[in-house]
Motif scaffolding. Sequence first.
Motif: not given
Length: 70
Positions: A9-11, A14, A16, A65, A67
């Motif tokens: 799910k981390i881009k 993102s 954070v 996180v 998005n």
Amino acid sequence: YTMTLTNSKIKSTSVVQVTVGKGTCTAGQPTVCFVTPAAGSVVIIIQNVHASNALNGTITIGFTVFNLVA
């Protein structure tokens, strides 16, 4: 301390948010220095910024996180 979290799910885009707490540590001053998201992971660097006291126990790290949805 360098910690790498992996999650699909981390881009790289993102946002954070990271917090650090002392846990069982009673000396030193842990601080979040760098948070670098990438595709599928984020690298978090925690540093003790106290002038003379070393960290003497565990620390806690929290993260969220975000998005952006277009």
